[in-house]
Design a protein around this motif. Structure first.
Motif, PDB file in Angstrom:
ATOM      1  N   THR A 225     -47.515   0.457 -13.537  1.00 22.85           N
ATOM      2  CA  THR A 225     -47.713  -0.706 -13.297  1.00 22.85           C
ATOM      3  C   THR A 225     -47.797  -1.341 -11.579  1.00 22.85           C
ATOM      4  O   THR A 225     -48.334  -2.498 -11.412  1.00 22.85           O
ATOM      5  N   ILE A 226     -47.630   0.361 -10.732  1.00 21.08           N
ATOM      6  CA  ILE A 226     -47.925  -0.861  -9.325  1.00 21.08           C
ATOM      7  C   ILE A 226     -49.040  -1.814  -9.345  1.00 21.08           C
ATOM      8  O   ILE A 226     -49.936  -1.907  -9.225  1.00 21.08           O
ATOM      9  N   ASP A 227     -48.158  -2.925  -8.019  1.00 19.59           N
ATOM     10  CA  ASP A 227     -49.437  -3.805  -7.751  1.00 19.59           C
ATOM     11  C   ASP A 227     -50.406  -3.010  -6.550  1.00 19.59           C
ATOM     12  O   ASP A 227     -50.059  -2.883  -5.778  1.00 19.59           O
ATOM     13  N   ILE A 228     -51.771  -2.952  -7.134  1.00 19.93           N
ATOM     14  CA  ILE A 228     -52.314  -2.191  -5.966  1.00 19.93           C
ATOM     15  C   ILE A 228     -53.587  -2.795  -6.073  1.00 19.93           C
ATOM     16  O   ILE A 228     -54.111  -2.482  -5.138  1.00 19.93           O
ATOM     17  N   THR A 229     -53.209  -3.959  -5.812  1.00 20.10           N
ATOM     18  CA  THR A 229     -53.754  -5.312  -4.545  1.00 20.10           C
ATOM     19  C   THR A 229     -53.798  -5.828  -3.588  1.00 20.10           C
ATOM     20  O   THR A 229     -52.318  -5.597  -3.375  1.00 20.10           O
ATOM     21  N   ALA A 230     -54.627  -5.956  -2.629  1.00 11.27           N
ATOM     22  CA  ALA A 230     -54.036  -6.944  -1.912  1.00 11.27           C
ATOM     23  C   ALA A 230     -53.399  -8.197  -1.748  1.00 11.27           C
ATOM     24  O   ALA A 230     -53.638  -9.048  -0.495  1.00 11.27           O
ATOM     25  N   THR A 231     -53.505  -8.565  -2.739  1.00  7.71           N
ATOM     26  CA  THR A 231     -53.240 -10.684  -2.952  1.00  7.71           C
ATOM     27  C   THR A 231     -52.248 -10.846  -2.216  1.00  7.71           C
ATOM     28  O   THR A 231     -51.838 -11.942  -2.017  1.00  7.71           O
ATOM     29  N   VAL A 232     -51.297 -10.210  -2.905  1.00  2.89           N
ATOM     30  CA  VAL A 232     -50.165 -10.116  -2.619  1.00  2.89           C
ATOM     31  C   VAL A 232     -49.367  -9.504  -1.016  1.00  2.89           C
ATOM     32  O   VAL A 232     -49.318  -7.709  -1.091  1.00  2.89           O
ATOM     33  N   SER A 233     -49.341  -9.559  -0.097  1.00  4.92           N
ATOM     34  CA  SER A 233     -48.462  -9.109   1.143  1.00  4.92           C
ATOM     35  C   SER A 233     -47.240  -7.851   0.830  1.00  4.92           C
ATOM     36  O   SER A 233     -46.523  -8.906   0.165  1.00  4.92           O
ATOM     37  N   LYS A 234     -47.438  -6.536   1.212  1.00  2.50           N
ATOM     38  CA  LYS A 234     -45.994  -5.659   0.700  1.00  2.50           C
ATOM     39  C   LYS A 234     -45.773  -5.055   2.026  1.00  2.50           C
ATOM     40  O   LYS A 234     -44.394  -5.077   1.681  1.00  2.50           O
TER      41      LYS A 234
END
Length: 989
Positions: A225-234
């Motif tokens: 379920t890793i967030d692989i979107t760029a909507t939130v900065s990592k």
């Protein structure tokens, strides 16, 4: 049902890319699939992204192997398990010669699958045995048959079909550096390692339904379920661990910087500052600025020179925090290029450091910030290199490989093996070959890097993430660029040399750019393009552009730095810009809207932000769409679908605005030609600042600057040309000297002594021994004294003698060579031991030996790489025609013959694909001759490397730049090497 699949990131083993693997999984009616590349998670997150996009459940793991020997497969039950697998794998990859154990370490939230074997051993609850189809018959007679609840299907997938298997074998042969015919079976996979439709696979295991059930259980209980979107900065979210405090600190630092940067602070500055701070806060980029500030604060504390550039140079906040030295108010830099509310990724800050200082900066970053890693680049198989590799694998002779790689062949005339080489070279073109290190990209993550990918340890000793910047940006991890640049090393060392040689002079403020911009001497250098050695303005192309533009000011240089880029040149707009720059009447040719958008550049797109302006104001795109267009042009944008959507919107908007189809198409052509080549204006301005620093040093301290240039690896040209430039500026060039030279080049007054670094085949440890001994116990008196004090082999001593390092003895070097041969062992056996009494030296009657004229030049050619005399003196037939570069304007449009010593040439393909050259030579007096060699002449009279050329052609001039349009070109013969001619013919000196 598939728990062991490989992409081609199982380097030199797998043959499938992620997209193809997923398509095949869907075609095989799979609902879930586990990616388990060999000792790698490079493809993992991209695989997850593509799988989810196509409605396929992705599962992640790793196939742990020692070379090709499979030890076990680990599969992540969830994100935490994936983190632990990455960390476990990284522990091995950080070792030079790691060895995977036979049993896996227990990791939370993971499954372990061991390959089937007859030996029975106890399994933990999370451990299983994988049974391949070829193991099924053996299973019937194995003890494992009694433990079916611990068995799962292990159907490996490495290639698509027979061609994929053949490719796999070729990759394995390349990896093992062996002929394909000698590749052991143990070094390759099985031909059956392909994907089967799900029902076909289940039918193979029909006799053991429990294995199907167990396999399905693993697939069902695993979830990524890793967030692989760029909507939130990592990226690291806060600097002080408190977002509110972060913003207060940023605002405080910015306001403190106002008085450092501005003598007068007007309303315009305050308004711009408040606007920027507001958007930086709203977009969540505060910590990004503070992290860059902290890195550069450390650099300032160490007196390291640096240049901050990139789109961030458009920011007044960056200017006030001293991240950049570019004043966006002065240059009216387009704020929306730097940052706007539609922009999701932080602005680019490319920070250049001297190559000497960069490693220390890297150590600081890794020490100061908790979750840090370098970023990788995928070094792929290139076609020509693949031809060579596969040619060797197939056992082709070198002559045949050379023919294939050069393209000098007719396909129909090739034999079967050669045709196979060409077929498979094209097939593996673009396959990843090995992982390298990005030139400067560093990730500073909010969470451990191993949440996303495994890391490896290259020789530099900095942990490196196994994915590239595109994948990182896809998931919202944006890199910090910490780059190495030799230009800054030159500037720093020049300042140091000046201070060392002239301690009475006041310290040089190399950051006083405002003074440099008004300096008359620098203005004159720019107008005349006398900028050899100076950062970004020394190449022949830039030298001619500066002349054409008659640049003598900062803004002109900023424009030139971007105009020279391929995008502007390719679009034809460089010529148009020059014409409009020189002739105000031509500026009326610009479209009124474009002239209004870009008045400073006369309606010509020169800078990268001009794309945004034109897309926004001319094409009616909003700033988000315009920025998407810019990123799409840069080549960093992964999805072309959105880019094409923006393109279509541009044309539609232009139609609605009433722009003609012809005009819209032309404007789009100009936009498209930029294709990632054009600079942002702030980027060009940053380069121009460094150019001014180097121009100042060259203008006032040319010899010190040229020595620093040589010591820092040169620049655009080879070392010989910088030695020539030093001589043109009054320097007296000396060969290496055992009493006055150091490892690097050394200057005292006008005397420049070449350093030991210039000597080919001379070992650096010998140079160090020599310098240490001389520093400790004084200068060497003669050859005997040197031999007595420095342990050195005959071969190494010979090099010193031949390059006249003992010239102070005023002895013929042939006599010195004879003495050295009698007194020195060929290989030194021990270091000299200091004794109370020196043993008496044996003396020899040295025969009288003579030296030939220009013998030194040939020794210098061999050991330094170029002669220290005028190369024209080495011609076999001395030239009588002395038509010089300074005389060419008097012969405009006439056919002339000149003689030039080759400096460099730029190969350029024409629109038809033919090669032409732009040549650069120096005449007898050392001045430039520029030449144009169109394809027929380039083919008939090719340039053959350094030497003196006879050049015939028509003198042409454009915008005050003189060239010779070459019709004939021949490299002239030089005298025979006097060291190898008949002794009776030697001319004594």
């Amino acid at each position: 049902m598939y728990l062991n699949t490989h992409t081609y990131y199982s380097l030199r083993y797998g043959t499938i890319d992620s997209k193809t693997l997923i398509k095949q999984a869907i075609d095989s009616h799979l609902e879930a699939i586990a990616l388990t590349d060999i000792n790698s998670t490079t493809a993992a997150l991209d695989f997850v992204r593509l799988a989810q996009k196509n409605g396929l459940k992705p599962i992640l793991g790793v196939d742990f192997r020692n070379n090709t020997s499979q030890k076990f497969i680990m599969i992540a039950q969830n994100d935490n398990g994936y983190f632990h697998i990455n960390k476990y794998l990284s522990g091995f990859l950080h070792q030079a010669n790691f060895k995977i154990p036979n049993r896996a370490k227990f990791l939370p939230n993971t499954y372990v699958i061991y390959p089937f074997q007859n030996d029975f051993f106890e399994l933990e609850s999370h451990e299983f045995i994988g049974v391949c189809p070829q193991d099924l018959n053996t299973l019937k007679f194995s003890k494992w048959k009694q433990y079916l609840h611990k068995l799962v299907i292990l159907k490996t997938v490495t290639f698509l079909n027979k061609k994929g298997f053949n490719t796999h074998r070729l990759l394995r042969a390349i990896d093992n550096n062996t002929l394909l015919s000698k590749l052991p079976e143990s070094e390759q996979g099985s031909e059956t390692d392909i994907m089967l439709p799900i029902e076909t696979l289940k039918s193979l295991y029909a006799e053991f339904p429990k294995l199907i059930e167990n396999t399905q259980h693993i697939l069902d209980t695993c979830s990524i379920t890793i967030d692989i979107t760029a909507t939130v900065s990592k990226n690291q979210q806060t600097y002080t661990h408190n977002a509110s405090l972060d913003f207060k600190l940023l605002k405080k630092l910015a306001y403190e910087g106002l008085h450092y940067r501005y003598k007068r602070i007007g309303r315009r500055v305050f308004n711009r500052l408040e606007k920027e701070l507001s958007i930086i806060k709203e977009k969540g980029f505060v910590s990004y600025f503070l992290i860059n500030w902290k890195i550069l604060k450390y650099a300032q504390s160490k007196d390291y020179f640096y240049v901050g550039r990139g789109s961030g140079a458009n920011s007044v906040v960056a200017y006030l925090l001293r991240i950049t030295d570019v004043d966006p108010i002065e240059l009216d830099l387009y704020f929306e290029r730097f940052i706007n509310l539609y922009r999701t990724n932080p602005p680019d800050f490319d920070i250049d450091f001297s190559w000497r200082d960069r490693d220390d900066i890297m150590h600081f970053i890794f020490k100061r910030f908790k979750h840090t890693a370098l970023i990788t680049v995928y070094n792929t198989f290139k076609y020509k290199a693949s031809v060579r590799e596969l040619g060797k694998v197939f056992g082709l002779p070198k002559s045949e490989i050379d023919k294939l790689s050069s393209g000098a062949f007719q396909v129909e005339q090739l034999d079967k093996l050669s045709k196979l080489v060409l077929i498979y070279s094209k097939y593996i073109q673009g396959f990843p070959n090995y992982l390298g290190i990005h030139a400067g990209g560093i990730l500073i993550s909010d969470k451990p890097i191993h949440n996303y990918v495994a890391t490896f340890m290259p020789p530099k000793g900095f942990s490196t993430a196994m994915f590239d910047m595109v994948v990182a940006e896809d998931i919202g991890l944006y890199k910090f660029d910490i780059l190495s640049q030799r230009g800054l090393g030159k500037i720093r060392e020049t300042v140091d040399i000046i201070h060392y040689n002239n301690p009475e002079l006041p310290p040089i403020d190399i950051h006083d750019i405002k003074r440099f911009k008004e300096d008359v001497r620098i203005k004159n250098m720019l107008r005349k393009a006398k900028a050899i050695g100076c950062f970004y303005v020394e190449s022949p192309a830039m030298r001619m552009l500066l002349k054409k533009l008659e640049v003598d000011n900062y803004l002109g240089l900023v424009a030139a730095s971007s105009v020279i880029r391929p995008g502007v040149a390719k679009s034809g707009m460089m010529r148009e810009y020059i014409q409009r720059y020189r002739d105000p009447k031509r500026r009326k040719d610009a479209h009124p809207i474009l002239l209004d958008i870009m008045p400073e550049t006369y309606g010509v797109m020169v800078y990268q932000e001009d794309v945004i302006k034109v897309a926004h104001y001319f094409g009616g795109l909003n700033l988000g769409e315009a920025d998407m267009l810019r990123r799409g042009m840069s080549g960093k944008f992964r999805s072309r679908e959105e880019f094409l959507k923006v393109k279509n919107q541009f044309f539609e908007n232009c139609k609605n605005k009433g722009h003609s189809s012809q005009l819209t198409t032309e404007i789009w052509r100009q936009i498209e030609s930029f294709a990632g080549y054009a600079f942002a204006k702030g980027h060009s301005a940053s380069y121009a600042v460094e150019s001014y620093q180097s121009l100042f040093l060259k203008a006032y301290y040319p010899l010190e600057y040229m020595v620093a240039t040589l010591n820092n690896g040169g620049g655009f040209y080879r070392a010989e040309y910088y030695v020539h430039e030093a001589r043109m500026n009054g320097g007296v060039i000396h060969s290496v000297h055992i009493n006055k030279s150091y490892y690097q080049n050394y200057i005292r007054g006008n005397d420049i002594y070449l350093g030991f670094m210039n000597l080919h085949s001379f070992e650096s440890n010998n140079a160090q021994k020599l310098i240490t001994e001389r520093t400790k116990n004084g200068s060497f008196i003669d050859l005997d004294d040197f031999i007595d004090r420095v342990t050195i082999s005959l071969e190494q001593l010979t090099i010193l003698i031949k390059v006249n390092a003992f010239a102070f003895m005023q002895r013929n070097k042939r006599e010195l060579l004879w003495e050295a041969y009698m007194k020195v062992n060929k290989v030194p056996t021990e270091e000299h031991v200091v004794t109370l009494f020196k043993s008496e030296k044996i003396t020899f009657d040295t025969p009288e030996l003579s030296a030939a004229q220009y013998e030194d030049a040939f020794d210098e050619l061999q050991y330094i790489g170029f002669p220290l005399c005028n190369p024209f003196l080495l011609l076999k037939n001395p030239i009588e025609n002395r038509l010089l570069a300074k005389d060419l304007l008097q012969h405009l449009n006439k056919i002339v013959t000149v003689y030039g010593y080759y400096v460099t040439a730029k190969k350029t393909p024409t629109s038809k694909g033919d090669l032409m050259y732009f040549g650069n030579f120096i005449d007898f007096e050392g001045d430039h001759i520029d030449t144009v060699h169109f394809p027929p002449i380039a083919k008939k009279h090719p340039l053959k490397g350094r030497g003196v050329y006879e050049i015939t052609g028509k003198v042409i001039a454009e915008f005050d730049c003189v060239n010779i349009e070459v019709s004939y070109c021949e490299k002239l013969a030089i005298i025979q090497d006097p060291r190898y001619v008949d002794e009776t013919k030697i001319i004594t000196t």
